[in-house]
Enzyme design. Sequence first.
Site: not given
Ligand code: IMP
Length: 485
Positions: A426, A398, A447
Site C-alpha cells: 500500500k 502499509d 482495507f
Molecule cells: P504497517 O502499517 O506497514 O506497519 O502494517 C502493519 C500491519 O497492519 C500489517 O502487517 C498488517 O497486519 C496490517 N494491515 C495493514 N493494512 C492492512 C489491510 O489492508 N488488511 C489487513 N491488514 C492490514
Amino acid sequence: MKDAGKKYYRAVSEIFKSSHSSLGTKRVLLSVVRNTIKALEVDGCSVLLLDETKHYLIPSVAQGLSDWYLRKGPIDAVRSLGETMQGKVVYIADATSDPRVQYPDLARRAGITSIISIPIPKKKNEIVGELRLYNRQPREFTKEEQNFLVSVADLTSLFLENAYLEGLIRQQDVTAKAEEGPTALTQALREPLAFGHPSEEDFARLLDFYRVEWLYEPRTFVLGNSEQPGEMFTPDFYLPEMDSYIELTTSKQRLMTEKNRKIRRLKELYPEVNIRLLNKKDYFRMLAKYGYGPLAKDGVEAIDRVMLSSAEIQRRVRQLAKQISADYTGQRLLLVGVLKGVIFFMADLMRHLTVPLTVDFLAISYYTNATSQAVRITKDLDRSRKGAHILLVEDIVDTGMTAKYILHHLESHKPSSLRVCTLLDKRSRRLTDVKLDYVGFEIGDEFAVGYGLDHKGEYRNLSFIGVLKPDLLVVDKSTSPGSRS
Ligand code: IMP
Ligand code: MG
C-alpha cells in the site's frame, strides 16, 4: 459442384445478414468464422488482426480451437505463416513439423494437423489480418474452396474497413491489452461482444464481479453422426480457472431435454472436456465451491468487492517464486514469515521455490501507551541465523513501520543478506522508507482481507483478497496490548 455452391451461397448470405444487424464487429467476425467452418466442414477457424506495430497478429475471434492454443502467446506476423502477409494463401499440411509454424509443439498438443491461411487485404498492397482454418485431419483445399475463402476474406476486409471508419475498433486498444498478457487479451477479445441471452450477460457480470476469467462461446464441438450429420454444439462459456465449459439453462423443459442430450453426446465424443449444464442455483453453488458468490459461507457477505481473485494471486505468486529462485540460484535461503497474515502467502510461495530453503517465523504484538504505539517481538527466530540469506516474507506493507522494525531486528541476527518480499504494497500510505525487493501487487488505500489477511482476526480463510464493506471496518487500533494479526 452444385452442392458446394449452395453451401457457399448460404455462408455468404449468413455473413451479410449478421453485418446488417447492429450486433457489433465481433459478432460479424464470429459469423464469418462460424459460417466458414460450416461451409467447408473444417474443425476450427479464426480471424487474426495485425496489431498497430504490424509485428503481431491478435486473435480477434475464433471457434473450434482450445483456449490455451488461442492464448499461446504473441503470434509473430513473420514467423507464423509469414508469406500470408505478402498476400499469399499459405497451406501447411503438417503443422507439427513445418518450420513456417511458430508453435508446432502446441499445434501437436491441440491436435491440429493442417492449417490454411488467407490474407485479409486492405488496399492493394496492404494486409490487415488473416483468416485461418485448422484441421485435425490432413485436409487439402480445392481451387474452388480456396476461391471461396478468398471471397470470405475480402468480405471480412470490407466489414473491418467499415468498423474502423465507424470507430468500432480502435487498434491501439487491442495492442495495449495484448502486451499485458493473456488475461487482458481475453478481455480485449470479449469486450465488444453481444450476448445471445440476457441470462448469459448476468452470468458474465457475476463472474466479472468475482474476477473469475471467462470466455464466451470460444469453441464449437462437432457432434454429428450418421443420423444427424452436421450437428454442432457451442457451450455458452469456458472458465479457464476451472477448466470447465458452462451451458446455462432456462427452465423450459423441452430445451433442457435437448441440451441434456447434446451434452451427453459431447461427453461421449470428447471425454477429456469438462462441461456442465447450469441453472441459476447451480451456478451459485459452483461459485461457492471456489469461495465466491451468495452461497459461499465464511464471511463473504462482508466483502464489498473482490480485489484479487485466487487465480490472479496464484499466477503472481508463481511469477514471484520464479524470480526469487533465479535470484538465489546456488544459495540456501531462509524464509522468515511474520505471523499470522503471511500463512497463505508463505505456503504458496515456498511451494513454488526451487532453491533449497528453510523457514522460520516471527510473531509480534502492537501495544499503545499514552504517547505512542510500539511493536514488540513476542516470538523470535528459533535459533540464531548468523550468515543466512534471509528473505523476509510479509503479507502487506502499509505505513512501513512494522517492516522497518522487523528488518532492524533481523539485522541483529547478522545475516549475509536480507531482502523483503511482500504480497501487497500500500505504497500511498507509506510513512517510512523501506526497500521492498519483491512486490506481488501494489494496492490502493483500501482495507484488504482474505488469503491470510484479517480484520479483527476474521476472514483469513477466504481464498481471494477482498475489500471489506466500509461500514464493517473498525479503525480503532487502541486495544492494548494487542497481538499482531
Ligand atoms: P504497517 O502499517 O506497514 O506497519 O502494517 C502493519 C500491519 O497492519 C500489517 O502487517 C498488517 O497486519 C496490517 N494491515 C495493514 N493494512 C492492512 C489491510 O489492508 N488488511 C489487513 N491488514 C492490514
Ligand atoms: Mg493483519
